[in-house]
Design an enzyme around this catalytic site. Structure first.
Site, mmCIF file in Angstrom:
data_model
loop_
_atom_site.group_PDB
_atom_site.id
_atom_site.type_symbol
_atom_site.label_atom_id
_atom_site.label_comp_id
_atom_site.label_asym_id
_atom_site.label_seq_id
_atom_site.Cartn_x
_atom_site.Cartn_y
_atom_site.Cartn_z
ATOM 1 N N ASP A 185 4.054 -13.501 -0.105
ATOM 2 C CA ASP A 185 2.803 -14.205 0.161
ATOM 3 C C ASP A 185 2.268 -14.886 -1.101
ATOM 4 O OD1 ASP A 185 -0.044 -14.632 1.217
ATOM 5 O OD2 ASP A 185 0.896 -13.633 2.905
ATOM 6 N N ASP A 194 -7.697 0.187 -3.923
ATOM 7 C CA ASP A 194 -7.152 0.539 -2.621
ATOM 8 C C ASP A 194 -5.636 0.404 -2.555
ATOM 9 O OD1 ASP A 194 -7.874 1.601 -0.210
ATOM 10 O OD2 ASP A 194 -8.408 -0.301 0.737
ATOM 11 N N HIS A 223 -4.902 -13.990 0.548
ATOM 12 C CA HIS A 223 -4.178 -13.738 1.789
ATOM 13 C C HIS A 223 -3.213 -12.551 1.677
ATOM 14 C CE1 HIS A 223 -1.073 -15.284 4.799
ATOM 15 N NE2 HIS A 223 -2.173 -15.382 5.505
ATOM 16 N N ASN A 236 -8.467 6.760 0.520
ATOM 17 C CA ASN A 236 -9.201 7.013 -0.720
ATOM 18 C C ASN A 236 -10.650 6.591 -0.525
ATOM 19 O OD1 ASN A 236 -9.096 4.201 -0.757
ATOM 20 N ND2 ASN A 236 -7.271 4.191 -2.057
ATOM 21 N N SER A 395 -1.507 -14.247 10.985
ATOM 22 C CA SER A 395 -1.312 -13.674 9.649
ATOM 23 C C SER A 395 -1.750 -12.224 9.584
ATOM 24 C CB SER A 395 -2.184 -14.406 8.627
ATOM 25 O OG SER A 395 -1.480 -15.430 8.017
HETATM 26 C C1 NAG Z 1 -9.551 15.004 0.902
HETATM 27 O O1 NAG Z 1 -9.570 13.790 0.119
HETATM 28 C C2 NAG Z 1 -10.221 13.913 -1.124
HETATM 29 C C3 NAG Z 1 -10.225 12.579 -1.808
HETATM 30 O O2 NAG Z 1 -10.501 11.548 -0.893
HETATM 31 C C4 NAG Z 1 -9.544 14.976 -1.967
HETATM 32 O O3 NAG Z 1 -10.269 15.160 -3.143
HETATM 33 C C5 NAG Z 1 -9.439 16.254 -1.203
HETATM 34 O O4 NAG Z 1 -8.685 17.179 -1.926
HETATM 35 C C6 NAG Z 1 -8.777 16.051 0.147
HETATM 36 N N1 NAG Z 1 -8.752 17.243 0.901
HETATM 37 C C7 NAG Z 1 -7.718 17.597 1.612
HETATM 38 C C8 NAG Z 1 -7.868 18.855 2.392
HETATM 39 O O5 NAG Z 1 -6.694 16.938 1.643
#
Ligand code: NAG
Ligand code: NAG
Ligand code: NAG
Ligand code: NAG
Ligand code: NAG
Ligand code: NAG
Length: 847
Positions: A185, A194, A223, A236, A395
């Site tokens: 792309d 992310d 894009h 996250n 897209s």
């Molecule tokens: C859940 O996600 C958070 C970060 O987003 C992390 O710190 C945590 O350990 C995770 N817990 C489990 C049970 O995976």
């Protein structure tokens, strides 16, 4: 098969490690892609011609890259021609010469830009019911991404059920682990919070700025990053999640600057052992008048990838269907989306409605969610922690497919590229929208508008877990069927039939059909008036091409290859009927010249197969070459019921190849349209006198009080049109069979001749040998000869229109394109691009 896979893995690995060429600089240098016979030393050739040897051309066997300071001439080809000239004049002996080892050469040209396939979306105000259920799932999966709740394509709380059905897949721990998708792309923001954890640098490269990391650099380079977020945005605290949020993501940047065919070939083969899926949300202009396919190097790259990529199981290519539906465009006019090697993904909106932009075609396999009905796709954007709710067009649908296939490959890494397509066919979910849904032999429903339905991540992953791998690919090709008759105008068609016998398929080790491709030549003064249908022995109709109101190209189809996935699972035995129509009664007339059917499918005996030869530029030049298979064919004027006579496979042993009229077109060529305006008249010498002319009958064979099936008027027309055709065709066929029965073996085939052309130029590069070899899935043709010239030179003119309609963000592309593509040669071949053909207005009909 496994063994083969291992071997190709080894050889590919060896090649790929050598594949990193020095950065190119098209301002200062020319680059040549050259295919040498295996034993030839590229450095010796470089020394002989005064070129710099740059290295091997990616994964392509025996292909090399040479460099020279910028120069008007084509150093390699000129040397080859000079050698020939001197031999002709006897100035040189016929002794072997170093240059004889050149099997293909192509000076690289900057190509017109592809179009990104995003569409500016509109947003409406969400309402919701199922919000609690969505929150529960998020909690269970430990998803705390801030825009997860907006990601309706993953979990739809506004129109429940209208989503990818993926959360139960994630709950099984299937989240794309060990799978890498490569976003081809305009870049990928690897520094985004992310994306950074899933970013895979080794699989990434910038072919525009010739640096290692595909960082978005232009203001509109968003894009690729948005597409990447749809696939693999991490779980996250940034934005949302990707469909395969534990997969790896790489980026190859090609849409933000000048590239050549060679670069594009390298790009779509980049790290083909480590990149498993290539996500391609771009293509030739979706303006309803372009007919373009990949150049020969790119075709070679795609075939190489399905044979060698992913340890021999084959790289997965996913292409966005295209956004030109409102302009009557159709994805069968795009040689990327209609390649058998790509999975073409179209769009539906959050209400399962067809969005105005998403193109239909018989090559479309599946649809998934994107913009429309007031919302669009919510995903990651360029920036450290930036999101967008404005991603749309086909897209945005393509990468949802890519993420889904990443889940599929985690669930079962053994799947070949064809298994992934099979699974898509078998698990896509048809939905309740009026369209031309038709039951296929496999019991699936197919619509040209929606493919086999919408992706259901749960269904496809479950099926993948226990999927029995299909046997290797085989193919059966008909001879060239010479029709050579004028096409009646109005609601009639000119039909031609090829019958595949059980024995033919047995001899070809062919068990059942997957893809079909049909390569054809039609001379016509207005390409957009044409449409083509193919009816299989099982009575399934593929609308291979559809009329396009804006396609004024004053030539017809030149060795263009259409593709259909609508015959998936058919046996293939029986009569295949192609019907060419010119629905618009006007002064623009045409002639159906010839066609060739190719069935691609599964082997009977998997131990007796071989790989398809890598395509060459001359694969479709064999129009008049004698074929082994006896063929019975005829042309029928659909409405009249009176079959005309023969069209027939080539049995003209003493006619040199390559005498076709379309060669004339090509040679005469386009810088002036005038060249096209001279109709190439077929065969003055002897047209079969018995050929009835196309009789136009009134279009009154459909009684009016027919049921409507509750579908739109257009769909009814579609349905009834097909039924009528089938009925009339059967009547015609009866008559034809009767005539054939009396006629015997067709001794009078020599009734037409083509002009003999001086095509001395034609066999440069000595690639003639490839003539009978495999053809890639897509289009191609004599026009495609010089890869750099394949693109639509007129594309730039219409960019602005389209972009202003659909995507204001892409404006700058247009500017660059117009500025840069004024070279005469580009203009010359550009409009026809690689020999593709066209047609496409089905979409309009189906809207
Ligand atoms: C859940 O996600 C958070 C970060 O987003 C992390 O710190 C945590 O350990 C995770 N817990 C489990 C049970 O995976
Ligand atoms: C190409 O070379 C020219 C002249 O040396 C230089 O100005 C330009 O930046 C180079 N371009 C690239 C992409 O390296
Ligand atoms: C969606 O997934 C569920 C399992 O979570 C499955 O039962 C259902 O059949 C799937 N939907 C469709 C339409 O297949
Ligand atoms: C990923 O690949 C590694 C090494 O090939 C393997 O050990 C691991 O089990 C795989 N993980 C999954 C989830 O398939
Ligand atoms: C993949 O192939 C391997 C080796 O043949 C086999 O052990 C494994 O069970 C297969 N996996 C799946 C999901 O079919
Ligand atoms: C196809 O349709 C024709 C005419 O309607 C019929 O005779 C024939 O049996 C059908 N073939 C199949 C395979 O359904």
């Amino acid at each position: 098969m496994r063994l083969l896979g291992v071997c190709s893995l080894l050889s590919a690995a060896a090649l790929v490690s050598a594949a990193h060429l020095p950065p190119r600089n098209y301002t200062t240098h020319d680059y040549y892609a050259v295919h040498l016979s295996a034993a030839t030393s590229p450095t010796e050739l470089a020394a002989h011609l005064g070129l710099d040897y740059e290295g091997t051309l990616g994964a392509l066997d025996d292909h090399h890259v040479f460099r020279a300071p910028k120069h008007d001439h084509d150093i390699v080809d000129d040397a080859v021609q000079e050698l020939k000239r001197r031999r002709r004049k006897r100035e040189l002996s016929q002794e072997a010469h170093l240059l004889d080892n050149i099997r293909f050469t192509q000076k690289q040209k900057i190509k017109p830009r592809h179009w990104k396939r995003n569409v500016i979306p509109r947003i409406d105000s969400p309402v919701s019911d199922a919000v609690q259920a969505q929150r529960d799932v998020a909690t269970e999966l430990n998803i705390s991404d801030p825009i997860f709740e907006e990601q309706w394509h993953i979990f739809n709380t506004k129109t429940p059920g209208n989503d990818l059905n993926v959360t139960d897949v994630w709950l099984q721990g299937i989240t794309g682990k060990n799978v890498t998708a490569c976003i081809v792309d305009d870049g990928l923001d690897m520094d985004s919070d992310d994306l950074k954890d899933n970013f895979f640098a080794e699989g990434s490269y910038d072919f525009n700025d010739h640096v290692v990391l595909p960082k978005p650099r232009l203001s509109d380079d968003r894009h690729g990053t948005r597409c990447a977020g749809e696939v693999a945005a991490g779980r996250n605290n940034a934005c949302g999640v990707g469909v395969a949020y534990d997969s790896k993501i790489s980026g190859v940047r090609i849409l933000s600057g000048d590239i050549t065919d060679m670069d594009e070939a390298l790009a779509i083969n980049y790290e083909l052992q480590q990149n498993h899926i290539y996500s391609c949300s771009w293509g030739p202009p979706d303006d309803g008048k372009t007919m373009q396919g990949p150049g020969i190097l790119i075709e070679k790259a795609m075939v190489t990838a399905v044979q060698q990529g992913r340890g021999g199981k084959g790289s997965i290519y996913v292409f966005a269907a295209g956004n030109g539906a409102a302009a009557d465009d159709n994805c069968n006019f795009d040689g990327y989306t209609n390649s058998i090697y790509s999975i073409t993904v179209g769009a539906i909106d959050k209400n399962n409605l067809h969005p105005y932009y998403s193109e239909a075609c018989s090559a479309q396999l599946v649809v998934t969610y994107s913009s429309g009905s007031g919302d669009s796709i919510h995903t990651t954007d360029v920036g450290t922690n930036k999101c967008t709710g404005q991603h749309g067009g086909t897209s945005a649908a393509g990468p949802i497919g890519v993420g889904t296939f990443a889940l599929v490959l985690q669930a079962n890494p053994n799947l070949t590229w064809r298994d992934v397509q099979w699974l898509t066919v078998m698990t896509a979910v048809p939905f309740d929208q009026p369209s031309d849904w038709t039951k296929t032999t496999l019991g699936r429903s197919y619509s040209h508008q929606f493919g086999y339905g919408k992706l259901d991540a749960y269904a496809i992953v479950e099926a993948a877990k226990t999927w029995k791998l299909v046997k290797p690919q085989v193919w059966f090709w008909s001879p060239w069927m010479h029709v050579k008759q004028s096409i009646p105008q109005g609601d009639h068609g000119l039909a031609s039939v090829f019958e595949v016998t059980e024995q033919m398929l047995k001899d070809a080790n062919f068990e059942r059909v997957e893809h079909i491709t049909l390569t054809m030549n039609i001379e016509h003064k207005r390409r957009g008036d044409l449409s083509v249908e193919l009816i299989s022995p099982d009575n399934m109709t593929s609308h291979l091409s559809t009329a396009r109101r804006d396609d004024e190209a004053p030539y017809g189809y030149v060795d263009w290859t259409f593709m259909s996935v609508a015959h998936w699972g058919e046996k293939g035995i029986g009569k295949w009927t192609v019907i060419v129509k010119d629905a618009i009664v006007n002064e623009h007339e045409g002639t159906f010249t010839d066609w060739k059917l190719r069935l691609w499918g599964e082997a009977i005996d998997g131990s007796k197969t071989e790989l398809l030869p890598i395509p060459t530029e001359h694969d479709d030049d064999d129009h008049d070459v004698i074929d082994d298979h006896p063929a019975h064919t005829t042309s029928v004027n659909i409405p009249s019921g009176t079959p005309s006579v023969t069209a027939n496979p080539a049995d003209h042993p003493d006619r040199p190849v390559n005498q076709k009229p379309s060669n004339t077109q090509q040679a005469a060529d386009p810088s002036s349209t005038a060249a096209f305006e001279t109709p190439i008249s077929a065969s003055p010498s002897s047209t079969p006198s018995s050929t009835p002319s196309a009789t136009a009958l009134p279009n009154n064979f459909l009684p009016s009080p027919f049921p409507t099936f509750g579908v739109s008027k257009r769909t009814q027309i579609w349905i009834y049109g097909s039924i009528g055709l089938i009925l009339v065709f059967c009547a015609s066929l009866g008559t034809y069979l009767f005539l054939v029965g009396r006629k015997g073996s067709g001794a009078d085939r020599d009734d037409y001749e083509f002009e003999i052309l001086d095509d001395a130029d034609d066999d440069e590069g000595g690639a003639r040998t490839g003539m009978l070899n495999g053809a890639a899935g897509g289009r191609k043709g004599r026009r495609a000869k010089r890869g750099g010239e394949l693109y639509d030179a007129f594309a730039g003119e219409s960019d602005e229109d389209l972009l202003s309609d659909s995507d204001g963000e892409d404006g700058p592309y247009t500017d660059r394109q117009e500025r840069e593509y004024d070279e005469k040669a580009d203009v010359r071949e550009g409009s026809e691009a690689e020999g593709s053909s066209s047609s496409g207005s089905a979409t309009g009909n189906r809207l």
